[in-house]
Scaffold this motif. Structure first.
Motif, PDB file in Angstrom:
ATOM      1  N   MET A  84       0.584  -0.962  -0.132  1.00 40.91           N
ATOM      2  CA  MET A  84       0.003  -0.083  -0.066  1.00 40.91           C
ATOM      3  C   MET A  84       1.043   1.051  -0.136  1.00 40.91           C
ATOM      4  N   VAL A  85       0.179   2.441  -0.715  1.00 43.33           N
ATOM      5  CA  VAL A  85       1.566   3.324  -0.868  1.00 43.33           C
ATOM      6  C   VAL A  85       1.090   4.428   0.153  1.00 43.33           C
ATOM      7  N   PRO A  86       1.698   5.793   1.466  1.00 43.26           N
ATOM      8  CA  PRO A  86       1.715   5.789   2.324  1.00 43.26           C
ATOM      9  C   PRO A  86       0.642   7.112   1.733  1.00 43.26           C
ATOM     10  N   SER A  87      -0.306   7.982   2.565  1.00 41.77           N
ATOM     11  CA  SER A  87      -0.707   8.595   2.707  1.00 41.77           C
ATOM     12  C   SER A  87      -0.267   9.736   2.716  1.00 41.77           C
ATOM     13  N   ILE A  88      -0.097  10.606   1.830  1.00 45.80           N
ATOM     14  CA  ILE A  88      -0.029  11.951   2.033  1.00 45.80           C
ATOM     15  C   ILE A  88      -1.061  12.789   2.139  1.00 45.80           C
ATOM     16  N   ALA A  89      -0.393  14.213   2.765  1.00 46.71           N
ATOM     17  CA  ALA A  89      -1.379  15.020   4.066  1.00 46.71           C
ATOM     18  C   ALA A  89      -0.570  16.076   4.139  1.00 46.71           C
ATOM     19  N   ALA A  90      -1.396  17.489   4.102  1.00 41.75           N
ATOM     20  CA  ALA A  90      -0.718  18.568   4.695  1.00 41.75           C
ATOM     21  C   ALA A  90      -1.388  18.260   6.060  1.00 41.75           C
ATOM     22  N   GLU A  91      -0.236  19.176   6.535  1.00 41.03           N
ATOM     23  CA  GLU A  91      -0.055  18.624   8.231  1.00 41.03           C
ATOM     24  C   GLU A  91       0.949  19.551   9.506  1.00 41.03           C
ATOM     25  N   THR A  92       0.656  19.495  10.229  1.00 42.40           N
ATOM     26  CA  THR A  92       0.793  20.760  10.983  1.00 42.40           C
ATOM     27  C   THR A  92       2.571  20.369  11.207  1.00 42.40           C
ATOM     28  N   PRO A  93       3.631  20.874  10.935  1.00 42.13           N
ATOM     29  CA  PRO A  93       4.965  20.051  11.737  1.00 42.13           C
ATOM     30  C   PRO A  93       5.189  20.532  13.657  1.00 42.13           C
ATOM     31  N   ALA A 135       3.732  28.807   4.565  1.00 40.94           N
ATOM     32  CA  ALA A 135       4.328  27.518   4.283  1.00 40.94           C
ATOM     33  C   ALA A 135       3.236  26.289   4.098  1.00 40.94           C
ATOM     34  N   THR A 136       3.479  25.161   3.180  1.00 40.36           N
ATOM     35  CA  THR A 136       2.209  24.300   3.317  1.00 40.36           C
ATOM     36  C   THR A 136       3.014  22.576   3.619  1.00 40.36           C
ATOM     37  N   VAL A 137       3.199  22.188   4.828  1.00 40.27           N
ATOM     38  CA  VAL A 137       4.380  21.152   5.291  1.00 40.27           C
ATOM     39  C   VAL A 137       3.014  18.918   4.750  1.00 40.27           C
ATOM     40  N   PHE A 138       3.547  19.344   4.096  1.00 35.28           N
ATOM     41  CA  PHE A 138       3.397  17.395   3.266  1.00 35.28           C
ATOM     42  C   PHE A 138       4.078  16.118   3.603  1.00 35.28           C
ATOM     43  N   VAL A 139       2.868  15.093   4.402  1.00 35.91           N
ATOM     44  CA  VAL A 139       3.342  14.456   5.186  1.00 35.91           C
ATOM     45  C   VAL A 139       3.375  12.984   4.668  1.00 35.91           C
ATOM     46  N   ALA A 140       4.456  12.495   4.554  1.00 36.90           N
ATOM     47  CA  ALA A 140       3.783  10.880   4.235  1.00 36.90           C
ATOM     48  C   ALA A 140       3.318  10.060   5.123  1.00 36.90           C
ATOM     49  N   ARG A 141       2.843   9.257   5.421  1.00 37.85           N
ATOM     50  CA  ARG A 141       2.549   8.054   6.153  1.00 37.85           C
ATOM     51  C   ARG A 141       1.922   6.698   6.462  1.00 37.85           C
ATOM     52  N   ASP A 142       2.656   6.142   6.624  1.00 38.41           N
ATOM     53  CA  ASP A 142       2.319   4.707   6.566  1.00 38.41           C
ATOM     54  C   ASP A 142       1.558   4.049   6.645  1.00 38.41           C
ATOM     55  N   GLU A 143       1.273   2.492   6.971  1.00 35.73           N
ATOM     56  CA  GLU A 143       0.248   2.361   7.195  1.00 35.73           C
ATOM     57  C   GLU A 143      -0.478   2.160   8.801  1.00 35.73           C
ATOM     58  N   ALA A 144       0.783   2.407   9.608  1.00 35.76           N
ATOM     59  CA  ALA A 144       1.003   2.189  10.900  1.00 35.76           C
ATOM     60  C   ALA A 144       0.612   3.974  11.175  1.00 35.76           C
ATOM     61  N   ALA A 168      15.292   6.765   5.996  1.00 36.06           N
ATOM     62  CA  ALA A 168      16.088   5.625   5.372  1.00 36.06           C
ATOM     63  C   ALA A 168      15.523   4.434   5.203  1.00 36.06           C
ATOM     64  N   HIS A 169      15.071   3.653   5.577  1.00 36.95           N
ATOM     65  CA  HIS A 169      13.801   2.534   5.421  1.00 36.95           C
ATOM     66  C   HIS A 169      13.090   2.457   4.773  1.00 36.95           C
ATOM     67  N   VAL A 170      12.632   3.737   3.641  1.00 38.65           N
ATOM     68  CA  VAL A 170      11.447   3.962   1.951  1.00 38.65           C
ATOM     69  C   VAL A 170      12.614   4.706   1.723  1.00 38.65           C
ATOM     70  N   ARG A 171      13.216   5.343   1.938  1.00 35.48           N
ATOM     71  CA  ARG A 171      14.136   5.813   0.351  1.00 35.48           C
ATOM     72  C   ARG A 171      14.250   4.536  -0.831  1.00 35.48           C
ATOM     73  N   ARG A 186      11.885   3.994  -2.214  1.00 36.22           N
ATOM     74  CA  ARG A 186      10.224   3.593  -2.989  1.00 36.22           C
ATOM     75  C   ARG A 186       9.280   5.173  -4.361  1.00 36.22           C
ATOM     76  N   GLY A 187       9.910   6.112  -4.012  1.00 36.30           N
ATOM     77  CA  GLY A 187       8.539   6.733  -4.972  1.00 36.30           C
ATOM     78  C   GLY A 187       8.677   7.847  -3.730  1.00 36.30           C
ATOM     79  N   LEU A 188       8.519   7.848  -2.464  1.00 35.34           N
ATOM     80  CA  LEU A 188       8.290   8.842  -1.879  1.00 35.34           C
ATOM     81  C   LEU A 188       8.162  10.178  -2.059  1.00 35.34           C
ATOM     82  N   GLY A 189       9.673  10.511  -2.198  1.00 38.56           N
ATOM     83  CA  GLY A 189      10.376  11.567  -2.646  1.00 38.56           C
ATOM     84  C   GLY A 189       9.685  12.348  -3.861  1.00 38.56           C
TER      85      GLY A 189
END
Length: 156
Positions: A1-10, A48-57, A83-86, A88-91
């Motif tokens: 599953m592709v992690p979700s990406i959403a705008a979030e507060t840093p 600024a808008t910060v986008f965060v990718a989160r995994d299934e957990a 490092a563990h997701v580099r 995989r296309g997340l960037g």
């Protein structure tokens, strides 16, 4: 599953920790005076808008931000993948979300500054693969051997 990406507060502990890991990664690659890092507080600004990718957990695994400078130009900032997701296309996925947001805001140009020393090769490949081209220094960045500048026109 592709992690979700959403705008979030840093201004969350896990994002603060991620920014600390990003800073630690960058620290040995160039002299401090040529590192132009937004703080978490600056990343939380209205420009600024910060986008965060989160995994299934729900764990934050990558991030990037868009800083709007004026009605025409936005800047890509604080791109980082754990490092563990580099590789995989997340960037690229985050960069695509940043570009979509810039287009939604009506910006006509995206720019970014990244390092020009060994260790930044994956960043160069990411940006060039996404259609960014090298350009001269912009805003108040000094033109130095430690920085590489990129731009992308968003005009159709």
């Amino acid at each position: 599953m592709v992690p979700s990406i959403a705008a979030e507060t840093p201004l969350q502990d896990d994002i603060r920790s991620m920014v600390e890991r990003l800073n630690a990664y960058l620290q040995p690659l160039s002299p401090p005076q040529f590192q132009f890092q937004l703080t978490v507080e600056q990343m939380a600004g209205a420009d600024a808008t910060v986008f965060v990718a989160r995994d299934e957990a729900g764990t934050a695994v990558a991030m990037g931000s868009l800083k709007v400078h004026d009605i025409e130009m936005g800047e890509v900032k604080r791109m980082f993948s754990e490092a563990h997701v580099r590789g995989r296309g997340l960037g690229r996925a985050i960069l695509d979300v940043i570009e979509a947001r810039a287009r939604q805001l009506g910006l006509s140009r995206l720019v970014l500054e990244t390092g020009a020393t060994p260790g930044f090769e994956p960043a160069w490949a990411l940006y060039e693969g996404a259609g960014f081209t090298r350009c001269s220094a912009f805003l108040d960045y000094p033109d130095s051997e430690y920085s590489r500048f990129y731009e992308k026109s968003l005009s159709s």
